[in-house]
Design an enzyme around this catalytic site. Sequence first.
Site, PDB file in Angstrom:
ATOM      1  N   ASP A  38       0.849  -1.194   0.000  1.00  0.00           N
ATOM      2  CA  ASP A  38       0.000   0.000   0.000  1.00  0.00           C
ATOM      3  C   ASP A  38       0.880   1.237   0.000  1.00  0.00           C
ATOM      4  O   ASP A  38       1.830   1.326   0.805  1.00  0.00           O
ATOM      5  CB  ASP A  38      -0.835   0.063   1.284  1.00  0.00           C
ATOM      6  CG  ASP A  38      -2.028  -0.869   1.275  1.00  0.00           C
ATOM      7  OD1 ASP A  38      -2.233  -1.571   0.277  1.00  0.00           O
ATOM      8  OD2 ASP A  38      -2.752  -0.883   2.290  1.00  0.00           O
ATOM      9  N   LYS A  95      -7.552   1.216  -5.230  1.00  0.00           N
ATOM     10  CA  LYS A  95      -8.777   0.729  -4.575  1.00  0.00           C
ATOM     11  C   LYS A  95     -10.005   1.543  -4.968  1.00  0.00           C
ATOM     12  O   LYS A  95      -9.963   2.772  -4.997  1.00  0.00           O
ATOM     13  CB  LYS A  95      -8.629   0.828  -3.054  1.00  0.00           C
ATOM     14  CG  LYS A  95      -7.701  -0.211  -2.450  1.00  0.00           C
ATOM     15  CD  LYS A  95      -7.769  -0.107  -0.937  1.00  0.00           C
ATOM     16  CE  LYS A  95      -6.643  -0.871  -0.258  1.00  0.00           C
ATOM     17  NZ  LYS A  95      -6.738  -2.310  -0.447  1.00  0.00           N
ATOM     18  N   ARG A 179      -6.782 -19.779   6.789  1.00  0.00           N
ATOM     19  CA  ARG A 179      -7.058 -21.169   7.219  1.00  0.00           C
ATOM     20  C   ARG A 179      -8.489 -21.565   6.865  1.00  0.00           C
ATOM     21  O   ARG A 179      -8.756 -22.702   6.476  1.00  0.00           O
ATOM     22  CB  ARG A 179      -6.839 -21.312   8.732  1.00  0.00           C
ATOM     23  CG  ARG A 179      -5.386 -21.467   9.136  1.00  0.00           C
ATOM     24  CD  ARG A 179      -5.319 -22.031  10.544  1.00  0.00           C
ATOM     25  NE  ARG A 179      -3.974 -22.128  11.062  1.00  0.00           N
ATOM     26  CZ  ARG A 179      -3.121 -23.118  10.767  1.00  0.00           C
ATOM     27  NH1 ARG A 179      -3.472 -24.080   9.950  1.00  0.00           N
ATOM     28  NH2 ARG A 179      -1.915 -23.131  11.312  1.00  0.00           N
ATOM     29  N   GLY A 228      -3.018  -6.877   8.343  1.00  0.00           N
ATOM     30  CA  GLY A 228      -2.381  -7.099   9.635  1.00  0.00           C
ATOM     31  C   GLY A 228      -0.973  -7.649   9.572  1.00  0.00           C
ATOM     32  O   GLY A 228      -0.345  -7.875  10.614  1.00  0.00           O
ATOM     33  N   GLY A 249       0.365  -3.105   4.123  1.00  0.00           N
ATOM     34  CA  GLY A 249       0.103  -1.671   4.091  1.00  0.00           C
ATOM     35  C   GLY A 249       0.699  -0.982   5.286  1.00  0.00           C
ATOM     36  O   GLY A 249       1.878  -0.627   5.324  1.00  0.00           O
ATOM     37  N   SER A 250      -0.124  -0.841   6.328  1.00  0.00           N
ATOM     38  CA  SER A 250       0.256  -0.081   7.511  1.00  0.00           C
ATOM     39  C   SER A 250       1.545  -0.588   8.138  1.00  0.00           C
ATOM     40  O   SER A 250       2.343   0.198   8.661  1.00  0.00           O
ATOM     41  CB  SER A 250      -0.872  -0.173   8.546  1.00  0.00           C
ATOM     42  OG  SER A 250      -2.120  -0.132   7.920  1.00  0.00           O
TER      43      SER A 250
HETATM   44  O1  LIG Z   1      -6.813  -4.068   1.489  1.00  0.00           O
HETATM   45  C1  LIG Z   1      -5.664  -4.332   1.304  1.00  0.00           C
HETATM   46  C2  LIG Z   1      -5.262  -5.252   0.285  1.00  0.00           C
HETATM   47  O2  LIG Z   1      -5.691  -4.718  -0.874  1.00  0.00           O
HETATM   48  C3  LIG Z   1      -4.603  -3.707   2.074  1.00  0.00           C
HETATM   49  O3  LIG Z   1      -3.532  -3.526   1.263  1.00  0.00           O
HETATM   50  C4  LIG Z   1      -4.219  -4.528   3.224  1.00  0.00           C
HETATM   51  O4  LIG Z   1      -5.303  -5.181   3.757  1.00  0.00           O
HETATM   52  C5  LIG Z   1      -3.472  -3.653   4.143  1.00  0.00           C
HETATM   53  O5  LIG Z   1      -3.660  -4.010   5.446  1.00  0.00           O
HETATM   54  P1  LIG Z   1      -2.565  -3.597   6.500  1.00  0.00           P
HETATM   55  O6  LIG Z   1      -2.553  -2.114   6.512  1.00  0.00           O
HETATM   56  O7  LIG Z   1      -3.066  -4.188   7.771  1.00  0.00           O
HETATM   57  O8  LIG Z   1      -1.299  -4.212   6.016  1.00  0.00           O
END
Ligand SMILES: O=C(CO)[C@H](O)[C@H](O)COP(=O)(O)O
Length: 308
Positions: A38, A95, A179, A228, A249-250
């Site tokens: 992200d 997105k 899972r 996550g 992402g985060s």
């Molecule tokens: O929706 C997504 C996938 O397209 C995000 O990139 C993902 O879920 C990011 O989550 P996080 O910030 O917890 O890594």
Amino acid sequence: MSSTSPSTPETASQHPETGTARVKRGMAEQLKGGVIMDVVTPEEAKIAEDAGAVAVMALERVPADIRKDGGVARMSDPDMIDGIISAVSIPVMAKSRIGHFVEAQVLQSLGVDYIDESEVLTPADEVNHSDKWAFTTPFVCGATNLGEALRRIAEGAAMIRSKGEAGTGNVVEAVRHLRQIKGEIGRLRSLDHNELFAAAKELRAPYELVKEVAELGKLPVVLFSAGGVATPADAALMRQLGAEGVFVGSGIFKSGDPAKRAAAIVKATTFYDDPKVIADASRDLGEAMVGINCDTLPESERYANRGW
Ligand SMILES: O=C(CO)[C@H](O)[C@H](O)COP(=O)(O)O
């Protein structure tokens, strides 16, 4: 096209002008084994590319910030997406809100390589997802279980990601959803052909797709994991559990040293079954993002509940 698989023939022949399922799914095949990151600016996209990401995902705010700031989360600014496309040579995903087919039309017109109809953004339609067959640009969608994954594929998704709980920095829901999907696929394989009709009814998914999954022992599209993942070991865990790649992402851009952590997560994703490499990749990364305990998360704040 009918020579491909039961999940593709009618769509390709009904929509010959909008790109074939084979081409759309093939694009995701090329991302297998990799990390999709992200990013919210061209600078972050460059950091991701330099770290070895196979693609970037443009969004307005990373999920941790969407959680923190609240408000309606929408498609990114087109200028920002143009800037990200210009900044990198790897594929650019972006997105759209669930059911917001006009945001998806805009993203297609901007020339993104993949559209994520994502539960991380605020849903635009509480009943319907977008008809993804109507687009030449391929779509990825999230799922928490097999039935949900198959409904998205029936709508035209060419790639699935298990949802996890985005923006928490907590891998527990990613593990649960992957899972769940893999376990349900395993159970389908153990059924005889008479039982597949009832299974399709229970899964609320088209019989032909259910039969195809039972025969293949896998989804007919690439399956990544998301939501996550915050450490190299998290990414390797998802790969060992059967994800064909990961979205992060985060966990990267809310950490102390994004460039270093991004490269470490790519390394661990590649060498996911080598604990020594994962150990080395995990050293000296600076601060990890502060996570959220998912069992204290109210139902209304669970993004994975969005979509059906
Ligand atoms: O929706 C997504 C996938 O397209 C995000 O990139 C993902 O879920 C990011 O989550 P996080 O910030 O917890 O890594």
